[in-house]
Design an enzyme around this catalytic site. Structure first.
Site, PDB file in Angstrom:
ATOM      1  N   GLU A  47       0.860  -1.177   0.000  1.00  0.00           N
ATOM      2  CA  GLU A  47       0.000   0.000   0.000  1.00  0.00           C
ATOM      3  C   GLU A  47       0.901   1.232   0.000  1.00  0.00           C
ATOM      4  OE1 GLU A  47      -2.836   0.079   3.170  1.00  0.00           O
ATOM      5  OE2 GLU A  47      -4.072  -1.492   2.278  1.00  0.00           O
ATOM      6  N   ASP A  58      -5.689   9.907   9.271  1.00  0.00           N
ATOM      7  CA  ASP A  58      -4.322   9.573   9.652  1.00  0.00           C
ATOM      8  C   ASP A  58      -3.909  10.271  10.934  1.00  0.00           C
ATOM      9  OD1 ASP A  58      -3.704   7.904   7.421  1.00  0.00           O
ATOM     10  OD2 ASP A  58      -3.684   9.718   6.187  1.00  0.00           O
ATOM     11  N   TYR A 173     -10.606  -3.721   3.609  1.00  0.00           N
ATOM     12  CA  TYR A 173      -9.731  -3.255   4.686  1.00  0.00           C
ATOM     13  C   TYR A 173     -10.617  -2.951   5.902  1.00  0.00           C
ATOM     14  CZ  TYR A 173      -5.920  -0.395   6.778  1.00  0.00           C
ATOM     15  OH  TYR A 173      -4.939   0.131   7.582  1.00  0.00           O
TER      16      TYR A 173
END
Length: 267
Positions: A47, A58, A173
Site C-alpha cells: 500500500e 491519519d 480493509y
C-alpha cells in the site's frame, strides 16, 4: 484475475502481509528503494500512500510523513511515476494506492484510472469515498481492471457492509478500532467478535489494520483475518532511521512480522 486476487490464491492458508508507506517520505528518491525493501522482507501486497494536506483518517505519524513529502511537492502524478519505476524490477507484487479523493477528482476519474493502470497500479483505496457514493469511482476502476478497495469499521452498519460487498474487489480493509492510524488500542477480541458478521456478507479476503505495531499484534490479528495491514509502525521506523538506514531496517522489521504470521499459520 487481478494481481491482488492471484496473490491471495497463491498464498493459500498463509496470511497476506500488507505494509503501508507514504510516497515521497523522507524524500521522493527513496520511495522505490523502500518498496523493494518491503518486498524483500516478505510483503505480499504494497500500500502506497498518496500525500495529502488534510489527511482526516491519519494520525500524527502519517501526517508528518505527508508533510515531509509535500515539502518536495510530491503530487499524484509523481506517485504514479514511482510505481512505474518500481515496475521496472518487480512485475509481480500488487501495488495499492491509498489516499483521498481531492487529487483524483482534480485529475478526473477516468484519466486517473487510465494513468494508474498504465503505471502498474493494481488497486485503489480512497478514504473519503463512502461506498454509498462510490459507484462512479468503482465503474472507472473496473473499466481499467483496477480493484476498488473499501474501508469498514467497528461502526459499519449491515447496509454498509453489504454495499462494500457489492462494489469492492481485491480485498476489504477492516479498521480495527475507532480512531486514527497509529492508535494503540488494538482489541483483538473485539475484532474476532465482528468477523462472523463480516464473513456472512463478504466473499473477499479481509485485511485488518490500525493499531498493529509488532509481531505479537500481527500474529494475534492473523488468527482471524486473511491479511495484516501495518502502516504507522513502518512510517515511524522510516522517520527514525533516516534515509541511509531505512531500507535495511524496514526489511528486517518486515521479516520479523512475516515469520510471526507464518508461525501462526503452521501452529
Amino acid at each position: 484475475m487481478s494481481r491482488i486476487t492471484s496473490t491471495f490464491a497463491e498464498l493459500g492458508p498463509r496470511k497476506a502481509l500488507i505494509p503501508y508507506i507514504t510516497a515521497g517520505d523522507p524524500h521522493p528518491s527513496d520511495t522505490v528503494g523502500l518498496l523493494h525493501a518491503l518486498v524483500r522482507g516478505g510483503a505480499d501486497i504494497l500500500e502506497l500512500g498518496v500525500p495529502f494536506s488534510d489527511p482526516m483518517a491519519d494520525g500524527p505519524v502519517i501526517q508528518r510523513a505527508a508533510e515531509r513529502a509535500l515539502v518536495h511537492r510530491v503530487s499524484l502524478r509523481d506517485v504514479l511515476a514511482m510505481v512505474r519505476e518500481f515496475r521496472r524490477q518487480d512485475t509481480q507484487t500488487p501495488v495499492v494506492l491509498m489516499g483521498y479523493a481531492n487529487p483524483i477528482e482534480r485529475m478526473g476519474l477516468s484519466n486517473f484510472a487510465q494513468a494508474a493502470r498504465n503505471a502498474g497500479v493494481d488497486g485503489v483505496l480512497v478514504v473519503d469515498y463512502p461506498p454509498e457514493e462510490a459507484e462512479a469511482f468503482t465503474a472507472a476502476m473496473r473499466a481499467e481492471k483496477l480493484d476498488p478497495i473499501f474501508l469498514l469499521a467497528p461502526t459499519s452498519s449491515n447496509a454498509r457492509i453489504a454495499q462494500v460487498g457489492k462494489l469492492a474487489s481485491g480485498y476489504v480493509y477492516y479498521v480495527s478500532l475507532r480512531g486514527v492510524t497509529g492508535a494503540a488500542h488494538l482489541d483483538v477480541d473485539a475484532v474476532s467478535a465482528v468477523f462472523p458478521r463480516l464473513r456472512t456478507q463478504l466473499k473477499l479476503p479481509i485485511g485488518v489494520g490500525f493499531g498493529i505495531r509488532d509481531a505479537a499484534s500481527a500474529r494475534s490479528v492473523a488468527r482471524v483475518a486473511d491479511a495484516v495491514v501495518i502502516g504507522s509502525a513502518l512510517v515511524q521506523l522510516v522517520e527514525k532511521a533516516g534515509p541511509d538506514n531505512a531500507e535495511h531496517e524496514l526489511q528486517d522489521f518486515m521479516a520479523g512480522i512475516r515469520a510471526a504470521l507464518d508461525e501462526e499459520t503452521s501452529a
